[in-house]
Design a protein around this motif. Sequence first.
Motif, PDB file in Angstrom:
ATOM      1  N   GLN A  96     -39.789  -8.265  46.163  1.00 25.04           N
ATOM      2  CA  GLN A  96     -40.417  -6.973  45.877  1.00 25.04           C
ATOM      3  C   GLN A  96     -41.780  -7.149  45.209  1.00 25.04           C
ATOM      4  N   ALA A  97     -41.858  -8.088  44.275  1.00 25.84           N
ATOM      5  CA  ALA A  97     -43.137  -8.349  43.613  1.00 25.84           C
ATOM      6  C   ALA A  97     -44.164  -8.870  44.617  1.00 25.84           C
ATOM      7  N   GLY A 102     -48.887  -8.314  47.447  1.00 28.30           N
ATOM      8  CA  GLY A 102     -49.499  -9.074  48.530  1.00 28.30           C
ATOM      9  C   GLY A 102     -49.667 -10.544  48.181  1.00 28.30           C
ATOM     10  N   PHE A 103     -48.707 -11.092  47.425  1.00 32.87           N
ATOM     11  CA  PHE A 103     -48.838 -12.467  46.956  1.00 32.87           C
ATOM     12  C   PHE A 103     -48.575 -13.460  48.087  1.00 32.87           C
ATOM     13  N   PHE A 109     -48.193 -14.658  41.567  1.00 36.81           N
ATOM     14  CA  PHE A 109     -47.275 -13.826  40.797  1.00 36.81           C
ATOM     15  C   PHE A 109     -47.531 -13.968  39.302  1.00 36.81           C
ATOM     16  N   PHE A 110     -47.639 -15.202  38.812  1.00 40.47           N
ATOM     17  CA  PHE A 110     -47.870 -15.423  37.388  1.00 40.47           C
ATOM     18  C   PHE A 110     -49.192 -14.792  36.948  1.00 40.47           C
ATOM     19  N   ALA A 111     -50.248 -15.020  37.721  1.00 43.83           N
ATOM     20  CA  ALA A 111     -51.567 -14.501  37.352  1.00 43.83           C
ATOM     21  C   ALA A 111     -51.569 -12.979  37.281  1.00 43.83           C
ATOM     22  N   HIS A 112     -50.897 -12.333  38.237  1.00 47.09           N
ATOM     23  CA  HIS A 112     -50.883 -10.869  38.283  1.00 47.09           C
ATOM     24  C   HIS A 112     -49.947 -10.284  37.242  1.00 47.09           C
ATOM     25  N   THR A 262     -39.377 -16.890  50.060  1.00 50.30           N
ATOM     26  CA  THR A 262     -38.836 -15.564  49.766  1.00 50.30           C
ATOM     27  C   THR A 262     -39.826 -14.475  50.158  1.00 50.30           C
ATOM     28  N   TYR A 263     -41.114 -14.707  49.926  1.00 49.51           N
ATOM     29  CA  TYR A 263     -42.132 -13.748  50.354  1.00 49.51           C
ATOM     30  C   TYR A 263     -42.085 -13.524  51.867  1.00 49.51           C
TER      31      TYR A 263
END
Length: 485
Positions: A96-97, A102-103, A109-112, A262-263
């Motif tokens: 979902q993240a 749009g990762f 993910f960590f940066a955002h 997973t993405y």
Amino acid sequence: MALGITILLVVLTIAGSVLYGSRNRGLGGVTEWAVGGRRMGTLIFWFLNAGEIYTTFAVLGISGYAWAYGAPAYLAFLSVSLTAAVGYWLTPHIWQAGKKGGFITQADFFAHHYQARWLGVIVGLAGIAALIVYVQIQITALALVLRLSVDADISNAASAIAAAALMLLFVMSAGLRSAAFAAAVKDILMVVIVVALCVTVASHVGASSIGDIFIRVQDAYPGIGSLPGRDADSGLSTVWMMTAGINVALGTYVFPHMFQLTYSASDTWAVRRNAVFQPLYSLSYFFIILLGFGALLAGTMPPGGDPNAVLLSFVADRYPAWAIGLFAGTACLLALVPGSVLLLTAGSIFARNVVRPVVPDLSDRSELLISRASMVGCAAVAVYLTIGANQSLVDIGLSAYASIGMLAPGVFLAFLWRKTNAFAVLGGIATGYAVLLLPAASAVLVWFPEWEKGLVAMAGNAVVVLVLSPLFNALQRKSNVQAPA
């Protein structure tokens, strides 16, 4: 005949993978190449995900561990089941993240999430380091297959370089979709071959049945079926088993390539169904461990006593040429497919999360070229680590899990506690690596005898994050209040 079948199997699989992947080559640039356009359905995602778990670590490593130690190889049953339970909860959150933001990579993910690009860079470098260790596993195994299949006199360096070159050639051809196709082929082949070997293994080792193999090996090596197994001084106790199983379960989906896979799923149902049915793969470990015990009964002694080569040597000694060719070819795919995905992930992280922050106007084409070039560098480092190493694949794998475990608190707490602070995550990572790498940390490990070192480091990491987050949040609030309007 054996060599011909091995080459034919690998070439046909690679050709089919390239054709399958090339159908979507122009549909999205980096997104298509790195995460399959986020369109992987349940079945193809199942094979791709399992392809990163069911590797040479599982087949050659666990069978060799059974041969060398016995019961400690049962770690495979424990870790796969626990991993699926963790994944059922964690992977939908990751998907979902990734969909919303749009990762492409884990570092995105960590940066955002933590609103800290610098943390994305640090996490990216830490992830690449763990991936290179995991690539070492696949290069070690593929080089071993090449040496035993092509020429026993080929040097370790030459076989490792050839293995890395084959991985690079494969992954640069079409990206993640190619790996997905090859993963399906090699998974089906390996399950069929392992079961077929087990059906006939009793007759090759002088036993009357599969059950008789366990009885005979227990009689020949008392205690092999219970912890700590054959070597009472190995430290592979019940405590080690539990802590190692937990460490693997918490670390599996924290690996950058598992994030990236997973993405690639089409929806959350695909990842949840995968977690539900993934434990079925653990059933195959019964047959893999059985083959390790069979090799022990047969008196198999691999070159140099290398446990990683036990199953290959046993098949080469006891089975006809066509069976040897099928097994060796499938073993090549077991290393080639996951190794390619690992390199692809490392390249994506380097280009997107290490280079792009420095060169923000980087085009997609340039990012893709840098990503591919960086894969060569990662492969070269993995080859360097492989040459001269003599660890079992399981031991190398546990080192990789210990390394990636330093990112686990930052991942889990991102979904569990909104107040987790970026600077606290950095402090936790530094603490965890200190426990793993600094000689002075041995004083801490004495308090946890026979614990898996990676889990101790991960726990220390998590404690630091939990303690420092409120402190850094308070400092940031104070700084915001005092800042001029």
